[in-house]
Design a protein around this motif. Structure first.
Motif, PDB file in Angstrom:
ATOM      1  N   SER A  49       4.011   0.418   3.583  1.00  0.00           N
ATOM      2  CA  SER A  49       3.726   1.612   2.780  1.00  0.00           C
ATOM      3  C   SER A  49       4.952   2.481   2.540  1.00  0.00           C
ATOM      4  O   SER A  49       4.843   3.556   1.953  1.00  0.00           O
ATOM      5  CB  SER A  49       2.629   2.454   3.444  1.00  0.00           C
ATOM      6  OG  SER A  49       3.119   3.081   4.615  1.00  0.00           O
ATOM      7  N   ILE A  89       3.428  -1.342  -1.040  1.00  0.00           N
ATOM      8  CA  ILE A  89       2.605  -0.382  -1.781  1.00  0.00           C
ATOM      9  C   ILE A  89       3.233   1.011  -1.829  1.00  0.00           C
ATOM     10  O   ILE A  89       2.629   1.944  -2.354  1.00  0.00           O
ATOM     11  CB  ILE A  89       1.188  -0.282  -1.182  1.00  0.00           C
ATOM     12  CG1 ILE A  89       1.247   0.268   0.248  1.00  0.00           C
ATOM     13  CG2 ILE A  89       0.486  -1.637  -1.223  1.00  0.00           C
ATOM     14  CD1 ILE A  89      -0.110   0.682   0.804  1.00  0.00           C
ATOM     15  N   ASP A 105       3.331   2.737  -5.195  1.00  0.00           N
ATOM     16  CA  ASP A 105       2.109   2.675  -6.005  1.00  0.00           C
ATOM     17  C   ASP A 105       1.404   4.033  -6.024  1.00  0.00           C
ATOM     18  O   ASP A 105       1.488   4.801  -5.057  1.00  0.00           O
ATOM     19  CB  ASP A 105       1.136   1.637  -5.443  1.00  0.00           C
ATOM     20  CG  ASP A 105       1.643   0.213  -5.617  1.00  0.00           C
ATOM     21  OD1 ASP A 105       2.726   0.044  -6.187  1.00  0.00           O
ATOM     22  OD2 ASP A 105       0.945  -0.714  -5.168  1.00  0.00           O
ATOM     23  N   ILE A 112      -1.772   5.520  -5.437  1.00  0.00           N
ATOM     24  CA  ILE A 112      -3.040   5.148  -4.811  1.00  0.00           C
ATOM     25  C   ILE A 112      -3.834   6.407  -4.494  1.00  0.00           C
ATOM     26  O   ILE A 112      -3.423   7.222  -3.662  1.00  0.00           O
ATOM     27  CB  ILE A 112      -2.805   4.307  -3.544  1.00  0.00           C
ATOM     28  CG1 ILE A 112      -2.092   3.005  -3.933  1.00  0.00           C
ATOM     29  CG2 ILE A 112      -4.120   4.010  -2.835  1.00  0.00           C
ATOM     30  CD1 ILE A 112      -1.756   2.104  -2.790  1.00  0.00           C
ATOM     31  N   ASP A 149      -6.805  -0.613  -8.531  1.00  0.00           N
ATOM     32  CA  ASP A 149      -5.385  -0.669  -8.198  1.00  0.00           C
ATOM     33  C   ASP A 149      -5.150  -1.693  -7.095  1.00  0.00           C
ATOM     34  O   ASP A 149      -5.933  -2.626  -6.935  1.00  0.00           O
ATOM     35  CB  ASP A 149      -4.881   0.724  -7.803  1.00  0.00           C
ATOM     36  CG  ASP A 149      -5.687   1.341  -6.662  1.00  0.00           C
ATOM     37  OD1 ASP A 149      -6.393   0.601  -5.950  1.00  0.00           O
ATOM     38  OD2 ASP A 149      -5.612   2.573  -6.473  1.00  0.00           O
ATOM     39  N   VAL A 181      -5.639  -1.684  -4.055  1.00  0.00           N
ATOM     40  CA  VAL A 181      -6.704  -1.799  -3.046  1.00  0.00           C
ATOM     41  C   VAL A 181      -7.661  -2.922  -3.407  1.00  0.00           C
ATOM     42  O   VAL A 181      -8.005  -3.765  -2.564  1.00  0.00           O
ATOM     43  CB  VAL A 181      -7.456  -0.457  -2.896  1.00  0.00           C
ATOM     44  CG1 VAL A 181      -8.613  -0.609  -1.928  1.00  0.00           C
ATOM     45  CG2 VAL A 181      -6.503   0.632  -2.412  1.00  0.00           C
ATOM     46  N   THR A 194       0.068   7.583   1.215  1.00  0.00           N
ATOM     47  CA  THR A 194      -0.221   6.353   0.473  1.00  0.00           C
ATOM     48  C   THR A 194      -0.978   5.364   1.336  1.00  0.00           C
ATOM     49  O   THR A 194      -1.977   4.767   0.907  1.00  0.00           O
ATOM     50  CB  THR A 194       1.088   5.711  -0.029  1.00  0.00           C
ATOM     51  OG1 THR A 194       1.769   6.633  -0.873  1.00  0.00           O
ATOM     52  CG2 THR A 194       0.814   4.429  -0.780  1.00  0.00           C
ATOM     53  N   PHE A 211      -4.862   4.072   1.024  1.00  0.00           N
ATOM     54  CA  PHE A 211      -5.040   2.621   0.862  1.00  0.00           C
ATOM     55  C   PHE A 211      -6.010   2.071   1.910  1.00  0.00           C
ATOM     56  O   PHE A 211      -6.959   1.341   1.572  1.00  0.00           O
ATOM     57  CB  PHE A 211      -3.677   1.940   0.980  1.00  0.00           C
ATOM     58  CG  PHE A 211      -3.711   0.445   0.831  1.00  0.00           C
ATOM     59  CD1 PHE A 211      -3.559  -0.146  -0.419  1.00  0.00           C
ATOM     60  CD2 PHE A 211      -3.866  -0.379   1.936  1.00  0.00           C
ATOM     61  CE1 PHE A 211      -3.570  -1.528  -0.557  1.00  0.00           C
ATOM     62  CE2 PHE A 211      -3.886  -1.754   1.814  1.00  0.00           C
ATOM     63  CZ  PHE A 211      -3.738  -2.340   0.560  1.00  0.00           C
ATOM     64  N   LEU A 232      -9.611   0.461   1.384  1.00  0.00           N
ATOM     65  CA  LEU A 232      -9.696  -0.972   1.663  1.00  0.00           C
ATOM     66  C   LEU A 232     -10.790  -1.276   2.677  1.00  0.00           C
ATOM     67  O   LEU A 232     -11.600  -2.195   2.481  1.00  0.00           O
ATOM     68  CB  LEU A 232      -8.351  -1.496   2.180  1.00  0.00           C
ATOM     69  CG  LEU A 232      -8.330  -2.980   2.556  1.00  0.00           C
ATOM     70  CD1 LEU A 232      -8.586  -3.859   1.337  1.00  0.00           C
ATOM     71  CD2 LEU A 232      -7.003  -3.349   3.212  1.00  0.00           C
TER      72      LEU A 232
END
Length: 205
Positions: A8, A39, A42, A44, A63, A65, A92, A96, A100
């Motif tokens: 991350s 990630i 990203d 998120i 996205d 995830v 982030t 995530f 998830l």
């Protein structure tokens, strides 16, 4: 046998990557395949509790995830690495993992989990504890090492100087490989543990 690795950090080649790579190399040497998802840059979003995933099996925010769900289902272990911001994983990663684990409606029993925290100095222990909660809520054994899973470093590349931290990462990799292999043998011979029907209560009733 495979481990899904999540980095991350917004610096793909920074100190968190150095720590994770030490584990990845060790896992590969033990015959465990790895897949790395970066990630850190990203966008998120956090979970908004819309419960759309209950109906569709995926998050309303399409996205990384959603892309990670199938990878998570098909892996034997999850390795998560984060830089430490204010004695916590970065936002982030928390967004995530919250999403998830929410959309991953499959049985995660006996998939192994390990979290790694990287910091200049403090906050590693609290972040390590924070990450372990994702694993322990759903029957995922947490992989131990010779110390709490942390590496120290501030400027890029400085983690390479933390000899004890890197040794902790290698020990983690060896232990993770051993645990994955041992669990596979156990499942092949004995199957998964028996589960009771889940009881859910709250503090009011």
């Amino acid at each position: 046998m495979k481990v899904l690795v999540i980095n991350s950090s917004p610096r793909a080649n920074g100190n968190t990557s150095i720590a994770l790579n030490e584990v990845i190399i060790t896992l590969n040497e033990n015959g465990i395949e790895t897949e790395l998802l970066n990630i850190g840059t990203d966008s998120i979003r956090g979970c908004i509790a819309c419960k759309s995933c209950v109906k569709t099996g995926k998050c309303v925010f399409d996205d990384a995830v959603n892309d990670a769900k199938a990878k998570f289902k098909n892996c034997d272990g999850l390795l998560v690495g984060t830089p430490v911001y204010y004695a916590s994983a970065n936002a982030t990663l928390i967004a995530f993992l919250d999403r998830l684990f929410t959309i991953s409606d499959f049985d995660k029993t006996m998939k192994v989990g390990a979290g790694i925290a990287v910091a200049r100095r403090g906050g590693i222990s609290s972040t390590f504890d924070e990450l372990n909660k994702y694993f322990t809520i759903c029957g995922m054994p947490v992989v131990s090492s010779q110390y709490w899973n942390g590496v120290h470093g501030q400027i890029e590349g400085e983690a390479k100087l933390d000899a004890e931290g890197l040794q902790t990462m290698r020990t983690l990799g060896n232990n993770m490989a051993f645990l994955i292999k041992s669990i596979k043998l156990g499942i092949d011979k004995y199957g998964l543990p028996i589960k009771e029907e889940k009881i859910i209560t709250n503090f009011i009733k």
